[in-house]
Motif scaffolding. Structure first.
Motif, short mmCIF file in Angstrom:
data_model
loop_
_atom_site.label_atom_id
_atom_site.label_comp_id
_atom_site.label_asym_id
_atom_site.label_seq_id
_atom_site.Cartn_x
_atom_site.Cartn_y
_atom_site.Cartn_z
N GLU A 1 4.18 -10.14 3.30
CA GLU A 1 5.18 -9.58 3.19
C GLU A 1 5.93 -9.84 2.80
OE1 GLU A 1 4.93 -6.49 6.63
OE2 GLU A 1 5.30 -8.65 7.67
N LEU A 2 6.66 -11.04 2.73
CA LEU A 2 7.88 -11.34 1.76
C LEU A 2 7.40 -11.99 0.83
CD1 LEU A 2 9.25 -13.56 5.43
CD2 LEU A 2 10.88 -11.70 4.15
N VAL A 3 6.52 -12.54 0.36
CA VAL A 3 6.21 -12.90 -0.66
C VAL A 3 6.10 -11.56 -2.17
CG1 VAL A 3 4.34 -13.75 -2.38
CG2 VAL A 3 4.85 -14.84 0.16
N LYS A 4 6.16 -10.85 -1.28
CA LYS A 4 6.10 -9.63 -2.23
C LYS A 4 8.14 -9.39 -3.08
CE LYS A 4 6.11 -5.86 -4.66
NZ LYS A 4 5.29 -6.08 -6.67
N THR A 5 8.68 -8.22 -1.44
CA THR A 5 9.77 -8.97 -1.54
C THR A 5 10.83 -10.16 -2.15
OG1 THR A 5 10.23 -9.40 0.61
CG2 THR A 5 9.63 -7.46 -0.22
N ALA A 6 10.46 -11.10 -1.92
CA ALA A 6 11.10 -12.01 -2.33
C ALA A 6 10.73 -11.91 -3.74
CB ALA A 6 10.84 -13.72 -1.64
N ALA A 7 9.33 -11.82 -4.27
CA ALA A 7 9.34 -12.14 -5.27
C ALA A 7 10.12 -11.64 -6.63
CB ALA A 7 8.12 -11.86 -5.89
N ASN A 8 10.26 -10.19 -5.76
CA ASN A 8 11.18 -9.16 -6.53
C ASN A 8 12.64 -9.14 -6.52
OD1 ASN A 8 8.77 -7.52 -7.23
ND2 ASN A 8 9.48 -6.40 -6.31
N ALA A 9 12.94 -9.78 -5.21
CA ALA A 9 14.75 -10.04 -5.36
C ALA A 9 14.89 -11.20 -6.64
CB ALA A 9 14.66 -10.68 -4.01
N PHE A 10 14.19 -12.18 -6.82
CA PHE A 10 14.26 -13.70 -7.19
C PHE A 10 14.00 -12.79 -9.44
CE2 PHE A 10 13.03 -17.22 -10.82
CZ PHE A 10 13.55 -17.49 -10.36
N LEU A 11 12.95 -11.99 -9.49
CA LEU A 11 13.25 -11.33 -10.34
C LEU A 11 14.44 -9.82 -10.72
CD1 LEU A 11 9.71 -10.23 -11.07
CD2 LEU A 11 10.47 -12.44 -11.44
N SER A 12 14.50 -9.96 -9.67
CA SER A 12 16.39 -8.82 -9.73
C SER A 12 17.20 -9.93 -10.64
CB SER A 12 16.40 -8.21 -8.39
OG SER A 12 14.88 -7.31 -9.06
#
Length: 442
Positions: free
Chosen positions: A208-219
């Motif tokens: 679950e965290l992989v997706k939200t962490a990826a979007n947080a990093f790109l943002s």
């Protein structure tokens, strides 16, 4: 296999799974969406999607017949061994938190029909901890009991490249609690894995965290270069050259270093807000306080573009005619959810400008959100009599525009490039004033 929820994610996933050779039954609670897909028509614009639908939807001439659709959960449960949940997880009105009601409703509707061993696979972006809760719910409601398992397999689709990203993903992440679930998902993704896609096995919360962490990093990366654009404006530097120089450092890379009006769409904005909200619930709010500034900086770019337009038009927007090129939040998409381009167009209109918008694919969706704006069938039509032209979605056709031809139809040759993708020298050579965020004016 089955796919539950046939919006952007689900429609692409269903068609791609049929392309990989599986028999697929898609479900949506909206009958008109099911009817549309059954006719081989996509509910969203996504390059390559309708071609896959026509190739596989049962009943269409020359199709493989591997893909069909229904509104019945009982039919889905009887048909499938693997059930992908692809429903929407929007932001809650008035809150940062994620609205899980669609995911919960899908699980509650499916599980009571699971009378034999099955694997329910979540693909929606959810707050960490949701999968464990849903796994307990599936086991509780399913007549098959613990033989009805749950796994999590987040999506990493880029709108405009979603079909390619599903068929040839840059990584496949699965959160599982049993060897059986891992084995089943390795069978599902045997094709892409055989072609070299990495297969990462994790526990449920990590997946679950992989997706939200990826979007947080790109943002964060997007907002970093936009922060540098603000500094460049203050210091009379050039953020495009700055980004170019940074991009040669392979620790940083070039991707997502294009300064402009910021990010939007149905993922990044709501996902970083939901991440902050969930961190607070877990007692780890301080770990993500930086995301609040990322969000604020991103939204500030839209206001800055409006202000730059006002400056260009001698301090007043009232009665000025403005052409806006682009309504979608990104090119090769008709998605206008939280679109910076459409938000800017709306702000200009509310401040007294006469705004005409052109977008190759997103005009109808934009019209539903902002019916008071004017919409044109082409860039030239939008620019008729305009005092300024704003480039806000980087469609390829906008890069190919002829500055001289566009200059013939406008009132004054003012171009504001909100995406920093047009060639300033080319436009200035055609006697346009060229302005962009984070770049010198001369």
């Amino acid at each position: 296999m089955t796919v539950i929820g046939l919006g952007y994610l689900g429609a692409v996933h269903a068609a791609a799974m049929a392309e990989l050779g599986f028999e697929v039954l898609g479900l949506d609670v909206l009958p008109h969406k099911v009817e549309l897909l059954a006719a081989g028509k996509a509910p969203v614009y996504e390059p390559g999607l309708e071609e896959l639908l026509r190739k596989h939807v049962a009943g269409l001439p020359g199709s493989t017949g591997r893909l069909s659709f229904t509104t019945s959960y009982a039919e889905v449960a009887a048909f499938g061994d693997v059930h992908f949940v692809c429903v929407n997880t929007p932001q809650k009105p008035g809150e940062y938190a994620c609205d899980m009601s669609y995911v919960d409703a899908a699980v509650d509707a499916l599980a009571p029909h699971l009378t034999r061993p099955a694997l329910v696979v979540g693909k929606s972006t959810v707050p960490v901890g949701s999968a464990a809760r849903l796994a307990r719910r599936v086991a509780e409601l399913a007549p098959a009991g613990e033989a009805a398992e749950l796994a999590w397999n987040p999506e990493f689709l880029r709108e405009g490249f979603a079909v390619e990203d599903t068929l040839r993903p840059d990584r496949i992440v699965v959160g599982v609690t049993s060897e059986r679930a891992e084995r089943v998902l390795r069978q599902v993704y045997a094709g892409p894995v055989g072609e070299g896609s990495p297969f990462v096995v994790a526990d449920l919360p990590t997946a679950e965290l992989v997706k939200t962490a990826a979007n947080a990093f790109l943002s964060t990366k997007i907002s970093f270069i936009n922060a540098m654009a603000e500094i460049c404006e203050a210091a009379d530097g050039d953020v495009v050259k700055l980004a170019e120089a940074l991009g040669y450092d392979d620790r940083i890379g070039r991707k997502f270093l294009r300064a402009g009006i910021g990010f939007g769409g149905g993922c990044l904005p709501k996902d970083i807000r939901a991440f902050m909200a969930r961190a607070g619930e877990l007692g780890a709010a301080e770990a993500l306080t930086f995301l609040r500034e990322i969000d604020s900086l991103n939204m500030r770019r839209r206001a800055r573009m409006v202000e730059l337009t006002r400056e260009t038009l001698d301090g007043s927007l009232l009665g000025k005619r403005i052409a806006v090129l682009g309504a979608a939040f990104k090119p090769d998409s008709d998605d206008v959810r939280d679109s910076p381009a459409l938000n800017i167009a709306g702000q200009l209109h509310l401040q007294g400008a006469e705004v005409t918008v052109y977008d190759p694919k997103a005009a109808e969706n934009a019209r539903r959100v902002f019916p008071t704006l004017r919409y044109a069938p082409s860039a030239l039509d939008a620019a008729q009599g305009a005092h300024a032209v704003l480039h806000l979605t980087e469609w390829r056709e906008f890069r190919d525009l002829d500055p001289a031809a566009l200059g013939e139809v406008v009132s004054t040759r003012h171009l504001l490039d909100g995406r920093n993708t047009l060639d300033p020298a080319l436009w200035r050579k055609a006697n346009w004033s060229y302005r962009a965020l984070g770049r010198p004016t001369a």
